[in-house]
Design an enzyme around this catalytic site. Sequence first.
Site, PDB file in Angstrom:
ATOM      1  N   LYS A 238      39.488  38.839 -20.440  1.00 56.74           N
ATOM      2  CA  LYS A 238      40.455  37.748 -20.241  1.00 56.74           C
ATOM      3  C   LYS A 238      39.964  36.809 -19.139  1.00 56.74           C
ATOM      4  O   LYS A 238      39.426  37.268 -18.128  1.00 56.74           O
ATOM      5  CB  LYS A 238      41.827  38.348 -19.874  1.00 56.74           C
ATOM      6  CG  LYS A 238      42.880  37.330 -19.435  1.00 56.74           C
ATOM      7  CD  LYS A 238      43.316  36.395 -20.549  1.00 56.74           C
ATOM      8  CE  LYS A 238      44.305  35.328 -20.076  1.00 56.74           C
ATOM      9  NZ  LYS A 238      44.431  34.209 -21.027  1.00 56.74           N
TER      10      LYS A 238
ATOM     11  N   GLY B 130      48.843  30.399 -20.176  1.00 59.97           N
ATOM     12  CA  GLY B 130      48.649  29.706 -18.900  1.00 59.97           C
ATOM     13  C   GLY B 130      47.712  30.438 -17.964  1.00 59.97           C
ATOM     14  O   GLY B 130      47.856  30.397 -16.742  1.00 59.97           O
ATOM     15  N   LEU B 131      46.732  31.122 -18.585  1.00 60.43           N
ATOM     16  CA  LEU B 131      45.674  31.789 -17.815  1.00 60.43           C
ATOM     17  C   LEU B 131      46.196  32.848 -16.844  1.00 60.43           C
ATOM     18  O   LEU B 131      45.673  32.992 -15.735  1.00 60.43           O
ATOM     19  CB  LEU B 131      44.813  30.754 -17.067  1.00 60.43           C
ATOM     20  CG  LEU B 131      44.074  29.758 -17.960  1.00 60.43           C
ATOM     21  CD1 LEU B 131      43.373  28.701 -17.107  1.00 60.43           C
ATOM     22  CD2 LEU B 131      43.054  30.466 -18.844  1.00 60.43           C
TER      23      LEU B 131
ATOM     24  N   ASN C 152      34.764  36.170 -18.999  1.00 62.98           N
ATOM     25  CA  ASN C 152      35.196  34.793 -19.245  1.00 62.98           C
ATOM     26  C   ASN C 152      35.774  34.231 -17.944  1.00 62.98           C
ATOM     27  O   ASN C 152      36.511  34.921 -17.236  1.00 62.98           O
ATOM     28  CB  ASN C 152      36.249  34.772 -20.361  1.00 62.98           C
ATOM     29  CG  ASN C 152      36.694  33.367 -20.723  1.00 62.98           C
ATOM     30  OD1 ASN C 152      37.272  32.654 -19.906  1.00 62.98           O
ATOM     31  ND2 ASN C 152      36.419  32.970 -21.952  1.00 62.98           N
TER      32      ASN C 152
ATOM     33  N   CYS D 259      41.016  25.622 -22.178  1.00 64.62           N
ATOM     34  CA  CYS D 259      42.378  26.157 -22.268  1.00 64.62           C
ATOM     35  C   CYS D 259      43.354  25.009 -22.441  1.00 64.62           C
ATOM     36  O   CYS D 259      43.396  24.098 -21.611  1.00 64.62           O
ATOM     37  CB  CYS D 259      42.740  26.951 -21.020  1.00 64.62           C
ATOM     38  SG  CYS D 259      44.477  27.458 -21.069  1.00 64.62           S
TER      39      CYS D 259
ATOM     40  N   ILE E 211      35.342  28.296 -32.226  1.00 60.59           N
ATOM     41  CA  ILE E 211      36.120  27.337 -31.464  1.00 60.59           C
ATOM     42  C   ILE E 211      37.197  28.057 -30.641  1.00 60.59           C
ATOM     43  O   ILE E 211      37.580  29.189 -30.961  1.00 60.59           O
ATOM     44  CB  ILE E 211      36.839  26.318 -32.391  1.00 60.59           C
ATOM     45  CG1 ILE E 211      37.729  27.036 -33.404  1.00 60.59           C
ATOM     46  CG2 ILE E 211      35.875  25.392 -33.036  1.00 60.59           C
ATOM     47  CD1 ILE E 211      38.544  26.125 -34.317  1.00 60.59           C
TER      48      ILE E 211
ATOM     49  N   GLY F  48      44.432  32.259 -35.282  1.00 66.38           N
ATOM     50  CA  GLY F  48      44.746  33.063 -36.471  1.00 66.38           C
ATOM     51  C   GLY F  48      44.177  32.445 -37.743  1.00 66.38           C
ATOM     52  O   GLY F  48      43.538  31.381 -37.708  1.00 66.38           O
TER      53      GLY F  48
ATOM     54  N   GLY G 180      37.601  32.129 -34.890  1.00 69.61           N
ATOM     55  CA  GLY G 180      38.707  31.404 -35.493  1.00 69.61           C
ATOM     56  C   GLY G 180      39.260  32.089 -36.720  1.00 69.61           C
ATOM     57  O   GLY G 180      38.761  31.890 -37.830  1.00 69.61           O
TER      58      GLY G 180
ATOM     59  N   THR H   8      42.872  36.822 -32.474  1.00 75.48           N
ATOM     60  CA  THR H   8      44.277  37.098 -32.759  1.00 75.48           C
ATOM     61  C   THR H   8      44.481  38.401 -33.539  1.00 75.48           C
ATOM     62  O   THR H   8      45.456  39.120 -33.321  1.00 75.48           O
ATOM     63  CB  THR H   8      44.866  35.910 -33.552  1.00 75.48           C
ATOM     64  OG1 THR H   8      44.593  34.727 -32.794  1.00 75.48           O
ATOM     65  CG2 THR H   8      46.352  36.042 -33.763  1.00 75.48           C
TER      66      THR H   8
HETATM   67  C1  DHB Z   1      44.872  30.405 -22.774  1.00 73.47           C
HETATM   68  C2  DHB Z   1      45.134  30.100 -24.063  1.00 73.47           C
HETATM   69  C3  DHB Z   1      44.106  29.748 -24.911  1.00 73.47           C
HETATM   70  O1  DHB Z   1      44.300  29.455 -26.203  1.00 73.47           O
HETATM   71  C4  DHB Z   1      42.839  29.723 -24.434  1.00 73.47           C
HETATM   72  O2  DHB Z   1      41.894  29.390 -25.257  1.00 73.47           O
HETATM   73  C5  DHB Z   1      42.580  30.059 -23.140  1.00 73.47           C
HETATM   74  C6  DHB Z   1      43.606  30.410 -22.305  1.00 73.47           C
HETATM   75  C7  DHB Z   1      45.987  30.707 -21.896  1.00 73.47           C
HETATM   76  O3  DHB Z   1      47.013  30.055 -22.025  1.00 73.47           O
HETATM   77  O4  DHB Z   1      45.860  31.563 -21.017  1.00 73.47           O
END
Ligand code: DHB
Length: 314
Positions: free
Chosen positions: A45, A72-73, A99, A130, A191, A217, A243, A266
């Site tokens: 993550k 939101g990370l 990441n 993001c 992507i 998805g 993707g 997903t």
């Molecule tokens: C988040 C969502 C995403 O789709 C992404 O590619 C990276 C981060 C997120 O909101 O944390």
Amino acid sequence: MMNETFTIAGVTFRNRVLVASGTFGYGDEVPELVDADKLGGIVTKSLSMKPRDGNPAPRIAETASGMLNSIGLANIGVQKFIDEKIPKLSSFASTVIANIAASSVEEYCAVLEALDPFKVVAGFEINVSCPNVKEGGLSFGTDKVKVALITRELRRRTKKPLIIKLTPNVTHISEFALAAESEGADAVSVINTLIGMAIDIRTRKTRISTITGGLSGPAIKPIAIAKVYEVYRAVQIPIIGIGGITSWEDAVEFLLAGASAVQIGTYNFVDPSAGVKVAEGIKLFCEKQSIGNVGELVGAMEAQRSLSVIESWL
Ligand code: DHB
């Protein structure tokens, strides 16, 4: 013996199937559910310098053949990752890619420099895309100059594989892949999620607190394949296709379009062992087709270029 491996900048992955960032935690939460050692790799993550709580709920919504998210990370921050997760990851047989997401070039550099000394971190995937944060995120990923700048600054700071994860929320994704390649990126991930939105018609509220979110998805798979194909025609560096993959057949489609490897995202929420199953499926397919190296599939779709109506901009 079938060769399932592939290599990015000297780092070998045991097969071409990885799990995507944000869909497999920090790699340490799923050992009972899945034999992660059978994966080609794990992308953890997104990490930022400081811990982040992320966006308010609701931050996930199901849509037709897809999922909207606006996390939101949310993450534990790089120091806690080093203290608590890295010791556990060290026993993994599959390759661990960290990441990184940040809201400034300086923060990207600081997180990378904090992680670079750890052997278990085999490489970096840089999230410049993001869609769910105000600072950084898409404002970097949709600006070629910034993508080039971030790549250049990070390249100076690591010899490990540097993979730039690109957003499809632009007109020509290949221009961004070229920008990353020209500054020394070793690969691109293609992507990230597409901006989407859904409204509950009874409450008249958006189904995601931040109004829009990132769509992932099976709904996005044909878009992702087209983007992989576009990027494959533009750059020399390897592409990691992402993707909407739910099966080995989907993964083979990405390989034929030009991806050197794939990530499952997903679908891990449906079946955490999907990545292992996809890798096994690809292997069996190649054996049945007498293909000795999975790499033979990469970009091996039948050429029909003269039929492409998008030829002019590809
Ligand atoms: C988040 C969502 C995403 O789709 C992404 O590619 C990276 C981060 C997120 O909101 O944390």
